[in-house]
Design an enzyme around this catalytic site. Sequence first.
Site, PDB file in Angstrom:
ATOM      1  N   VAL A 172       0.859  -1.172   0.000  1.00 26.93           N
ATOM      2  CA  VAL A 172       0.000   0.000   0.000  1.00 26.93           C
ATOM      3  C   VAL A 172       0.899   1.227   0.000  1.00 26.93           C
ATOM      4  O   VAL A 172       1.848   1.311   0.787  1.00 26.93           O
ATOM      5  CB  VAL A 172      -0.921   0.031   1.234  1.00 26.93           C
ATOM      6  CG1 VAL A 172      -1.847   1.253   1.182  1.00 26.93           C
ATOM      7  CG2 VAL A 172      -1.748  -1.246   1.326  1.00 26.93           C
ATOM      8  N   CYS A 173       0.628   2.164  -0.887  1.00 25.30           N
ATOM      9  CA  CYS A 173       1.343   3.441  -0.905  1.00 25.30           C
ATOM     10  C   CYS A 173       2.853   3.198  -1.000  1.00 25.30           C
ATOM     11  O   CYS A 173       3.322   2.437  -1.848  1.00 25.30           O
ATOM     12  CB  CYS A 173       0.950   4.235   0.332  1.00 25.30           C
ATOM     13  SG  CYS A 173       1.339   5.994   0.282  1.00 25.30           S
ATOM     14  N   THR A 174       3.642   3.800  -0.125  1.00 22.27           N
ATOM     15  CA  THR A 174       5.097   3.684  -0.208  1.00 22.27           C
ATOM     16  C   THR A 174       5.625   2.338   0.273  1.00 22.27           C
ATOM     17  O   THR A 174       6.842   2.115   0.258  1.00 22.27           O
ATOM     18  CB  THR A 174       5.778   4.809   0.600  1.00 22.27           C
ATOM     19  OG1 THR A 174       5.285   4.799   1.940  1.00 22.27           O
ATOM     20  CG2 THR A 174       5.509   6.170  -0.029  1.00 22.27           C
TER      21      THR A 174
ATOM     22  N   THR B 272       2.691   3.461  -6.746  1.00 17.86           N
ATOM     23  CA  THR B 272       2.794   3.908  -5.363  1.00 17.86           C
ATOM     24  C   THR B 272       2.101   5.261  -5.279  1.00 17.86           C
ATOM     25  O   THR B 272       1.432   5.670  -6.224  1.00 17.86           O
ATOM     26  CB  THR B 272       4.272   3.985  -4.909  1.00 17.86           C
ATOM     27  OG1 THR B 272       4.331   4.296  -3.524  1.00 17.86           O
ATOM     28  CG2 THR B 272       5.052   5.019  -5.696  1.00 17.86           C
TER      29      THR B 272
ATOM     30  N   ALA C 292      -1.820   2.601  -4.944  1.00 17.08           N
ATOM     31  CA  ALA C 292      -1.437   4.003  -4.885  1.00 17.08           C
ATOM     32  C   ALA C 292      -1.540   4.509  -3.441  1.00 17.08           C
ATOM     33  O   ALA C 292      -1.438   3.737  -2.491  1.00 17.08           O
ATOM     34  CB  ALA C 292      -2.301   4.826  -5.830  1.00 17.08           C
TER      35      ALA C 292
END
Length: 329
Positions: free
Chosen positions: A119-121, A139, A172
Amino acid sequence: MPFDPHIPPFPRRVEVLAFPSVQLLDVTGPFQVFATANDWAEREGRRRPYAPLVIAPGGGQTAASAGLALLAEGLPTAKVGLDTLIVAGGPGVHALAADPAMCAWVRERSRVAGRTASVCTGAFLLAAAGLLDGRRATTHWSRCAELAATFPAVRVEPDPIYIRDGAVWTSAGVTAGIDMALAMVEADLGRPAATAVARQLVVFAKRLGGQAQFSTDLALAGADDSFDGLHDWVRQNLRTRLAVPMLAARAGMSERNFLRRYKQATGLTPARAIERMRVEAARQVLGATTQSLKRIARDCGFGTEETMRRGFLRVLSVPPQAYRERFPV
């Protein structure tokens, strides 16, 4: 019988990896999706399909970047079977990505898991572990250029809300982890289950549009300010035919040097960046006025409605009229 990763355990064990300074919603968003899927299954008279849990190095209390502490279990060994490993993001993920032992643990755990996700970074940890080499990945929009520059073997795509490349999923920024988890529920249990979970959580079962629903201005300025002046000029001249020779001259560079440095600074080609700026200008008008699509396409430099429609589909995955109805500014 020995554990076979191709036959997921039931209920499916879902591990969400947390760490000091983790982004809170990266953990709790996907976790709640699987917990709500369990609630739905019980109402339907079925067995609970998931066994979600939060894990962290050392276990115990782990403080999120928001200041709230999570109670986590320690890192399991590779012998413990699981269905899904989800690596959350947050400021603390880079310390994990720089730790060879942590990267080795992620690689080993991924070999056992039926699927591995970020998830994300959290994508930075998967990339550091070598799990994204040669794969499509995404990301948070503000970190896509950094991910691509740091890990050139990863095929970074800034637009999708989530990407599934084989057994590896990436999503993202922040709330996109919910979208990805809902897609996992649909893959496991079918669309009716995912729709029921989304309805309970009051979110879209499948969100229209990519993560480019954020401001393109912020995206282009996020990593490097070298071309801020050029971008300001472009926004004022969107109806102009903005070819590379003109842009390079405005930037005071040769065409070859301009193309190279621009891609390094923004993660985009000039053509893609201009298309995004035109889409950004058009979506602002769509949400604030009742102007016709034909006029908006002309004023924002697309020329025709069809060209604008193709641009919206590439950038937002939704046509202009649907954007006007669903995503007012």
